[in-house]
Every structure is written in C-alpha cells, then in structure tokens.
Write an enzyme that holds these catalytic residues in place. Structure first.
Site, short mmCIF file in Angstrom:
data_model
loop_
_atom_site.label_atom_id
_atom_site.label_comp_id
_atom_site.label_asym_id
_atom_site.label_seq_id
_atom_site.Cartn_x
_atom_site.Cartn_y
_atom_site.Cartn_z
N GLY A 123 1.96 -31.67 4.81
CA GLY A 123 2.97 -31.60 3.97
C GLY A 123 3.84 -30.34 5.26
O GLY A 123 3.35 -30.17 6.06
N PHE A 128 4.22 -27.19 4.73
CA PHE A 128 3.50 -26.00 4.75
C PHE A 128 2.28 -26.03 5.10
O PHE A 128 1.19 -25.40 5.21
CB PHE A 128 3.46 -25.49 3.46
N SER A 133 -1.78 -28.70 6.32
CA SER A 133 -2.62 -29.83 6.09
C SER A 133 -3.74 -29.96 4.94
O SER A 133 -3.67 -28.86 4.26
CB SER A 133 -3.31 -30.31 7.21
N VAL A 134 -3.79 -31.04 4.22
CA VAL A 134 -4.84 -31.19 3.25
C VAL A 134 -6.20 -31.75 3.35
O VAL A 134 -5.82 -32.44 3.98
CB VAL A 134 -4.52 -31.61 2.11
N ASP A 190 10.65 -28.85 -7.35
CA ASP A 190 10.77 -29.82 -6.34
C ASP A 190 9.59 -31.51 -7.13
O ASP A 190 9.02 -31.28 -6.50
CB ASP A 190 10.17 -29.30 -5.48
#
Length: 800
Positions: free
Chosen positions: A501, A503, A505-506, A616
């Site tokens: 995303g 901000f 990584s996941v 959001d």
C-alpha cells in the site's frame, strides 16, 4: 430527546376556536388518520397540530414540528378564558410514541376488530395499545384528559391514565409499578433517565436517576414524600400526596432537569413550582458542562495557582447554569502540551466514570489520563483512580454531606500552549527586554545549530512521549506489543509479501500459537507515525465482527509495524474488479459483503464511546476472510470526535474517487463515510471501478454513467455481466443501487445514517417497499459524478 424538543415544537401552536369546536370527543372505528405531508397547506396552517379528539381543556392528535417531522401521537392541555376562548399553546401531557417520533405519512389505525396501532411511513409498527380486547371499537377522550378504548359493550379496555409518561393531570393517580420518567442526553452523548415513582414497600414517593448504555451516572433515590393512603396517589385540586400544590395547578410534570413541578396558568404562560426538596447540586449537569455547582450558584473552574491562567469561560455570562467552555479545547493530537487543573474539595458526578486501578498513585493517574484521549478528568479516592469521559459535572464538597468525598480533589485536563507565558509577567520590563535582545543576537549567529538541536530534541522528545503513550496503552487493555525481532521470526524474515500500500508492505506470518497474521510494515516518517498512532488508538480499543482485528503492534526505534488477523481472501478489490467469470462473486456474497460493510460503519458511527469517522472507505480497505465475511481495515486516516460534536474541521484526506463533496469546505461529518460507502456499493454491483480509463470517455466515470442510466431508466445495463445470477437477480440489484444513490446525495444532510441503511437491508420485506419513492425522485446530482473523481491526490493529507 423528544421531551426536550416538544416545548420548542409547541411553543407557538395556536388554534382557531371554530376549528376546536369542530372536533368530537369520541370516534367509532374502523377509522384511520394519516400525518399530512409538510407541503399540505391546511396542515401547515394548523401550526403543527392535527387534532383528532377534543374535550374541555384537552386535545388528542398528532403534534409535529413545523415541517411535519418528529410527530407524536399525544394529548395536550391548553388554557381557556372565561368566555371559552383559547389563550395558550397546548402543552403535551401524554404521548404514545415518546422517544420514537414518526414522520409525514405515518398512520394511526382504529380497526373495527383489531389492535389500535401507530405505524410509520413505511407501515412499520411504532406503538400499539397493550392488552386490548380485539372487539374495541370506540376511541374517547374524557374531560379529564384520559384517552380510552371502549369495546362494543362500552366497557373500557385501555386508558392512557394507566401509562403515564412524564406528567399527571387532575384526577390521575400514580400507582405502584408506574413512574414519571424523562430521558435526557448528557454532554457525553450517553443518556440518563430521571424517575419519580411510588415505592409502596416503604410508603414513599421516590425521585431517582438511572443510566443507560455505558454511562454510570447515578443519583441515590430520595424519599421525598410519605404515602399514607391510596388517596395520596391521586393528583387532586390543591393536593398531591404530602406536597403543597397550588389550587390552580392543572398538571404536574417531571422536567428534563429532574425537577418535578406543578404547573398553573399565570401571567400568560404555564409557570411551574418545584415540589422536590432536593439539593440542586445533586443533579448531574445542574450547572451545565464544565461548570461547578455551588450553594450560591454556578461558576467556571478557576485556577488557584500563582499563574492564575483562565482555562474556562461561561457560555453565557447572564445564564451561568448553561455551563462553561474550554478556552483552549483538548486536542487528541497535542497531548504533549496538556496538564491538569486541580480543584481541591470538589467532586464530580460519576458520568461515564471508569475505575482504572485501585493501586495507582496520583502521578500514575495523571499519566494514564494524559494518554487516554477520552479522559477529561479524574478523581483519586482512597487509592482508586477514577476517570471521567464525555462531559464534566462538578460540585463543591460540604461538611454536611458527601462525606467520603470531602478530602478529594478533581483534576481537569486542560490544553496549554506549547510556549505558554504567565499573565503575571511583565514582558516590557528591562529584565525581559535584555533577554529578548540576547536571544535574538544568539539566534542570528547560531540559527543553523539551534535549529538542528531543536529538531533533534523534538524528535527525541516526541519519540519518548510516544513510547510512554504506547506502553501505557498496554495497561488499558490494548493489543500485544511485539518486538521487531519477534515479528521477523513470525514472518520468516518478511519473506512472504501478500500486499502493498501507500505506507508500506504487508507480509504473511504465523504466531507461535499457530494463528495466521498479516504484518504491515510501515515505511516513512511524519504522516506514517501519525497514521500508526491513529490506527493503534482507534481499532486497538474496539471490537466488532465487521472490523479487522488488530492483534498487536511494534514500535521500536524507527520501525512501525501493525499485526492483524489474517484474512484468507484478501481485499475486496481483487474480487469485484476481476473480469474472470469463474472467480467473480455470486450475488448473495456481494449482498452479504455490502451489509457487512454497513454494519461495521454503523458501529463506528454509533456504537463506540467516541464517534469514529473512517475517512478512507474503498474496496482496498475491505478485507474478506475464508467465508467472505467483510471486515473494514486501515484506520490510519480515521478521525475520533466526541458524541456531542456533529461535525469536525480537518484537512482533506482520503482517496480520489471516494471523497464526498463537502470536503471542499473541510467541514465533515460521518456522512462522508456514507458517501464513500455508496460508491463502493456501486462498484460491487457494477463490477467496475469508479474511474475506469479503459472505458470510452463518456463512460469513464461510473457516477456520471449511473446518473445517465438512471435518467434513461436503464440501470439494468450497469449490472455486472460476469455472473449469471447477477442478471437473474437484477431487480434486487437495481433496488440496492437506489440505496447507493440515497447515500450519494450532494447534501450530506440528505444522506441516511448507516444504521438506517442496515435496517433497510435487513428488513424482511423488499427494499423497494422501504424506500420513499418521492424522496428518490428528488435526488440531486449537481456535483455527484464529477467532484469525487476530480480531486487530485496531491491535496490529500496522506498517500494511498
């Protein structure tokens, strides 16, 4: 509450004498009455009252606001002159649907052989007469103001005197197991109910206060008057129990301030005399919010220290009981510059009082209250630390009462300026002039060095404050705090990336317990830190099936990581924008996902201690578990506001294409989420993005296309073609599109609340029956279809 609203509604009501005489005192069924539309001239001419029955000083009918909303089926009393002319506005003394007002087109039905019922505009039952013989066929209003249902034998089956609300009229009794009640909203948006009742076991009338929801407001019962016989239970001329009542009093009413008053017509108005011998300071918010109740009256909290700073001022200097306001309102984003104003020898009414610990020191209580945004004040009593949130009602301790509180102090959180200056200092003196000159010369020669120290010191100080903040959150039952090394092991050195995303990584991971988690590794400073704290603070303290579960977090040096429960099916956008027919979602799954999102938002807006606006909402922030249950995620841009706030001013934030039109003014409400929800619903139903540049120019923006198809009556053309069952359920899909259109109104006030949307979706009847077609035909599209898709990303508060 409606009790507070009705005096405003009826304050200017008036009848023409001839009109009153035209109404009967009884009517036989079958009969029905419908509340006229606000556009009905005759109804507007009657100033909000539509009489049904009239007898003597009483009128029974619909009592509404001037625009035809907030209507009660009620009985009112009015005053007449000696020659029979009306000289007062009706005063409501009984209502059937108190607390559940209905709107235009609601209907009251008196069947020939059935139940006496009030239904709303959607034919949903709001009220009915209890324990009524189905043969009841006559409705009668007595000269005493008692509304009765009579059966064919003229026997009474039901009477309003058996169901008092907040008032008694002459000839009416208050029996055991009955009570006069009035429910009011406190400044913290919780509710309390004042109650005047009969305690027959001890032979007394009692006055008390009970709380609702999470409020812990309380007032010990007062035994205010003995009951010597059943005759004392009846309000008679000049007498009610052991109370001294004026002989000209016409009704007794429990007010929204908790005071029981007998009302008589005096000086061209209804004037009440207080009957309860109760200390006014015993009532929460007797002096309003942030005000101190004293024997001599109300006043704002005063700083007794040598600084003498003014933190609070009266809302109205001529009416001190209206309360006070904070000169510098508390900011959740500036807790570094908060301190406490100590009031020695005071106590606060326990409205939303939370016991934090029985072993905390005064220093620890202050630290915990500072990091808890909802904590407005605290009181330390015998080693127990109590927090107060959502409104402050303070009273002075006196030796004659409140014994256990006499040695305590109230500590009120106040907001200080980062660079505060004592008002007692004379900055124009030679001493301070030399200091200013020296500082200025030093700044000229060492500006870069000083700036460097300031930046480094501020960063270090902020990190220390943030560390303390997060550490103390663990003490308040927040999620687990992991070390960076632990999360490296959980994710196998961040080897399996499952998403990315704006901000960071996941990564997929597995805890030692075997539970699967998703670990978001945030990258960056400034907005990232702010987003991180907002996420932990918001979702770490709430739990709902349709909100993603925050398992824990990591804040170690410059590493910021969030640990969530793993969602096997990823984010919603993977499924609804996929043109592969085999993986396209079936209709019943899409419908379930929409309802899940609505439930999650309804909880955020109405089910939490503080109202949470997500800001959001988009498919990328909707996660799906293995059973396609939808859960709202990513609260990095969310905004917490008090329940007494209807709107908030903030910098624009969100994702282009999902931003509501009111963001142009930077003043938003929770209806901004409703707008974003409407767009997501259309994307789910149409199987395409709001802005799809692969389409032809005239079809690129979904909202413009939706508007055109709606005007052409061709909404079926928009239904996703990838699944056959979407077409076979096209009628229901289109009805859900209409709900989305309701959510996409340009004027935010016209959008529904999310709880109303949930009620629509979960109703057993078709959605189409529940929608007001007249309203839908009046949808406004001036900005819808253009604004949401044209806001550029660079004006937003954070990348997405």
């Amino acid at each position: 509450m409606i009790t507070l609203l009705m005096p405003l509604i009826i304050s200017a009501l008036v009848f023409v004498d001839a009109e009153i005489m035209d109404y009967p005192s009884f009517v036989d069924g079958p009969k029905s009455w419908r509340i006229p539309s606000s556009s009905d001239y005759n109804f507007r001419e009657s100033y909000g009252v539509k009489p049904i029955l009239v007898n003597g000083m009483f009128v029974c009918g619909f009592h509404c606001s001037y625009d035809g909303d907030n209507c009660l089926f009620a009985i009112s009393i009015f005053s007449t002159s000696y020659d029979g002319h009306i000289r007062s506005s009706p005063q409501v003394v009984w209502s059937a649907n108190r607390g559940y007002p209905v709107q235009s087109q609601a209907q009251l039905q008196l069947p020939h052989d059935g139940q006496f019922t009030l239904t709303d505009a959607y034919n949903f039952p709001v009220w009915h007469a209890d324990n009524v013989d189905t043969s009841s066929s006559r409705l009668k209003l007595s000269a005493e103001g008692n509304l009765m249902l009579l059966n064919k034998a003229s026997d009474m089956d039901w009477q309003s005197f058996d169901y008092p609300t907040d008032s008694l009229v002459l000839g009416q009794s208050l029996w055991p197991f009955q009570a006069l009640t009035v429910t009011v909203s406190l400044p913290n948006s919780s509710r309390v109910s004042y109650e005047f009742a009969v305690n027959y076991s001890v032979g007394y009338f009692t006055a008390s206060m009970v709380s609702y929801g999470e409020s812990t407001a309380s007032m010990d019962p007062y035994y205010v008057s003995p009951i010597l016989s059943d005759a004392d239970l009846e309000f008679q001329k000049g007498k009610f129990g052991n109370f001294s009542v004026s002989a000209s009093a016409k009704f007794i009413q429990l007010g929204s301030d908790g005071h029981l008053k007998a009302y008589e017509w005096k000086d061209s108005k209804w004037e009440g005399t207080d009957l309860l011998p109760i200390d006014p300071c015993s009532y929460p918010f007797a002096c309003g919010n942030y005000s101190v109740c004293l024997k001599e009256g109300c006043s704002c909290p005063v700083d007794a220290s040598e600084n003498g700073t003014t933190y609070f001022k009266p809302i109205n200097y001529t009416k001190p009981d209206l309360g006070c306001y904070a000169v510098s309102p508390i900011s959740c984003e500036s807790f570094i510059h908060q301190s406490f104003l100590e009031l020695q020898g005071y106590y606060f009414h326990p409205v939303k009082k939370h016991l934090i610990s029985e072993t905390k020191t005064l220093k620890e209580c202050k630290a915990l209250c500072l990091i808890n945004c909802s904590c407005e004040a605290f009181m330390d009593t015998e080693g127990s630390c109590y927090f107060l949130s959502g409104g402050l009602s303070i009273a002075k301790n006196y030796s004659s009462g409140y014994g256990t509180y006499n040695d305590n102090s109230v500590f009120i959180k106040v907001q200080s300026s980062p660079i505060s200056q004592s008002p007692n200092k004379n900055v124009s003196s030679p001493k301070y002039t030399s200091v200013i000159v020296s500082s200025t010369l030093g700044a000229i020669f060492g500006v870069f060095l000083i700036c460097a120290f300031i930046i480094l010191g501020f960063r270090k100080g902020f990190q220390e404050v943030e560390e303390d903040y997060l550490d103390n959150m663990l003490m308040l039952g927040m999620p687990t705090r992991f070390s960076y090394e632990e999360l490296k092991n959980v994710t196998k050195n961040f080897s399996k990336k499952i998403g990315e995303g704006g901000f960071g990584s996941v990564f997929h991971g597995t805890l030692p317990s075997g539970s699967e988690v998703a670990v978001k590794h945030l990258v960056g400073f400034g907005a990232v830190n702010k987003s991180f704290v907002a996420e932990v603070q918001t979702i770490g303290s709430i739990h709902h099936f349709n909100l993603v579960s925050l398992v824990g977090f990591c804040a170690e040096k410059f590493n910021r990581l969030l640990v969530y429960k793993y969602m096997a099916n990823g984010s919603l956008d993977r499924w609804i924008f996929n043109k592969n027919q085999e993986s396209a979602l079936r209709w019943h799954i899409r419908k379930k996902i929409i309802i899940d999102i609505a439930k999650g938002l309804a909880y955020l807006h109405e089910g939490c201690n503080q109202k949470i606006i997500h800001l959001d909402i988009k498919p990328q922030n909707i996660l799906l578990d293995e059973n396609f249950n939808a859960r709202i995620s990513d609260f990095g841009l969310s905004k917490l506001i008090g329940r007494d706030q209807s709107r908030v001013v903030t910098a624009m934030r969100g994702t282009p294409g999902y931003i509501a039109p009111e963001w142009l003014s930077s003043v938003i409400t929770e209806k901004a989420d409703v707008y974003s929800f409407g767009i997501v619903v259309l994307e789910i139903l149409c199987g395409r993005r709001n802005v799809d540049k692969s389409q032809q120019e005239e079809d690129m923006h979904l909202l413009r296309l939706f508007r055109r198809k709606q005007e052409e009556g061709q909404l079926l053309d928009l239904v996703d073609q990838c699944r056959d069952d979407m077409q076979s359920n096209a009628t229901e899909v289109v009805e859900m599109m209409k709900v989305a259109a309701w959510c996409l109104q340009n004027e935010y006030a016209r959008r529904p609340s999310m709880s109303a949307v949930v009620k629509l979706f979960e109703d057993s009847n078709d959605v189409v029956r529940k929608l007001n077609e007249d309203f839908l035909n009046g949808l406004t599209w001036e900005i819808v279809g253009s604004f949401a898709s044209q806001v550029s990303p660079f004006i937003l508060s954070g990348p997405r």
